[in-house]
Design an enzyme around this catalytic site. Sequence first.
Site, PDB file in Angstrom:
ATOM      1  N   ASN A  24       0.817  -1.214   0.000  1.00 42.14           N
ATOM      2  CA  ASN A  24       0.000   0.000   0.000  1.00 42.14           C
ATOM      3  C   ASN A  24       0.843   1.253   0.000  1.00 42.14           C
ATOM      4  O   ASN A  24       2.011   1.252   0.383  1.00 42.14           O
ATOM      5  CB  ASN A  24      -0.937   0.027   1.214  1.00 42.14           C
ATOM      6  CG  ASN A  24      -0.225   0.423   2.496  1.00 42.14           C
ATOM      7  OD1 ASN A  24       0.314  -0.449   3.190  1.00 42.14           O
ATOM      8  ND2 ASN A  24      -0.220   1.712   2.833  1.00 42.14           N
ATOM      9  N   CYS A  25       0.236   2.336  -0.457  1.00 44.05           N
ATOM     10  CA  CYS A  25       0.722   3.694  -0.224  1.00 44.05           C
ATOM     11  C   CYS A  25      -0.526   4.519   0.067  1.00 44.05           C
ATOM     12  O   CYS A  25      -1.544   3.961   0.508  1.00 44.05           O
ATOM     13  CB  CYS A  25       1.550   4.221  -1.401  1.00 44.05           C
ATOM     14  SG  CYS A  25       0.745   4.155  -3.012  1.00 44.05           S
ATOM     15  N   LEU A  26      -0.505   5.806  -0.149  1.00 42.82           N
ATOM     16  CA  LEU A  26      -1.682   6.610   0.169  1.00 42.82           C
ATOM     17  C   LEU A  26      -2.856   6.278  -0.742  1.00 42.82           C
ATOM     18  O   LEU A  26      -3.978   6.078  -0.286  1.00 42.82           O
ATOM     19  CB  LEU A  26      -1.351   8.104   0.062  1.00 42.82           C
ATOM     20  CG  LEU A  26      -2.486   9.055   0.448  1.00 42.82           C
ATOM     21  CD1 LEU A  26      -2.780   8.958   1.949  1.00 42.82           C
ATOM     22  CD2 LEU A  26      -2.130  10.492   0.065  1.00 42.82           C
ATOM     23  N   GLY A  46      -2.434   3.918  -3.535  1.00 43.66           N
ATOM     24  CA  GLY A  46      -2.235   2.653  -4.230  1.00 43.66           C
ATOM     25  C   GLY A  46      -1.936   2.831  -5.693  1.00 43.66           C
ATOM     26  O   GLY A  46      -2.351   2.014  -6.524  1.00 43.66           O
ATOM     27  N   SER A  94       3.510   2.174  -4.114  1.00 45.87           N
ATOM     28  CA  SER A  94       3.208   0.749  -3.959  1.00 45.87           C
ATOM     29  C   SER A  94       3.406  -0.012  -5.262  1.00 45.87           C
ATOM     30  O   SER A  94       4.013  -1.092  -5.282  1.00 45.87           O
ATOM     31  CB  SER A  94       1.779   0.565  -3.451  1.00 45.87           C
ATOM     32  OG  SER A  94       0.857   1.246  -4.289  1.00 45.87           O
TER      33      SER A  94
END
Length: 252
Positions: free
Chosen positions: A189-191, A193, A197
């Site tokens: 994940n990241c903020l 996606g 990520s």
Amino acid sequence: MVSLPSLSSEPPPSQSPSSSLWPCSSVLSYLLSTCQKPYKGQTPEPAPQGLQPQPQHRTSLCGEAPEFGTYELRLERGIDCDPVFFSSDHYDQHYIHHQSSALILIGNLGAARNTFYLKKVGVTHVLNTAEGSRMGTVDTNQNYYKPFGIKYKGLKLLDVAQTNISMYFNEVADFIDDAVRSGGQVLVNCLMGMSRSSTCVIAYLMLKQNMTAVQALTEVRRHRDVRPNDGFLRQLADLDNKLRRERGQLMG
């Protein structure tokens, strides 16, 4: 131990005489042009000779959790998450995968923080590529997942072209591979996606699944609209160039 997919019956780029001669700049140009195009309702532009991008499609998930069973239901709960890599054990002759076959998911902050969702879909590992408490990051850590038996790794990366994400490529590839090889399922994940990520997942596919950068980006974009920033794409192109030289797939 899982059996991993054979992505195409076509010869890989490394077996194409023309593709073995590609300079890094040609790979980068293709990556940049692909990520600049609208995602929904379109397929990527034709790849250079020797590459066969697959049609894009959205994948259903959560056969064991009907309350999360469609993309729309997940979005209602702030969960924007898609499986992007699968075990070949669950592919049929039409290259259609079953719900339980997902090995790698890419998702946003909502997916990363919803531990009920993660347990329902069988996530065993979380790689947070945006760890932190400032704007643009995702505030989770090992203690957040420990009660649920989820293994965690966090990277404090900003989604800007100047970030040196490549210094973590081998590290994240090993973490993802640990999940895949142990029969688990990893959420990266990241903020949103989309950038941090997906860059890490693409690097994993290149390092551990012997894909080129173009193959890896194409595979991920079959399932999710990902758009690594230009700096990350340049670092993936550099990795592609390095790996093809090491594997004897690039002359000169």
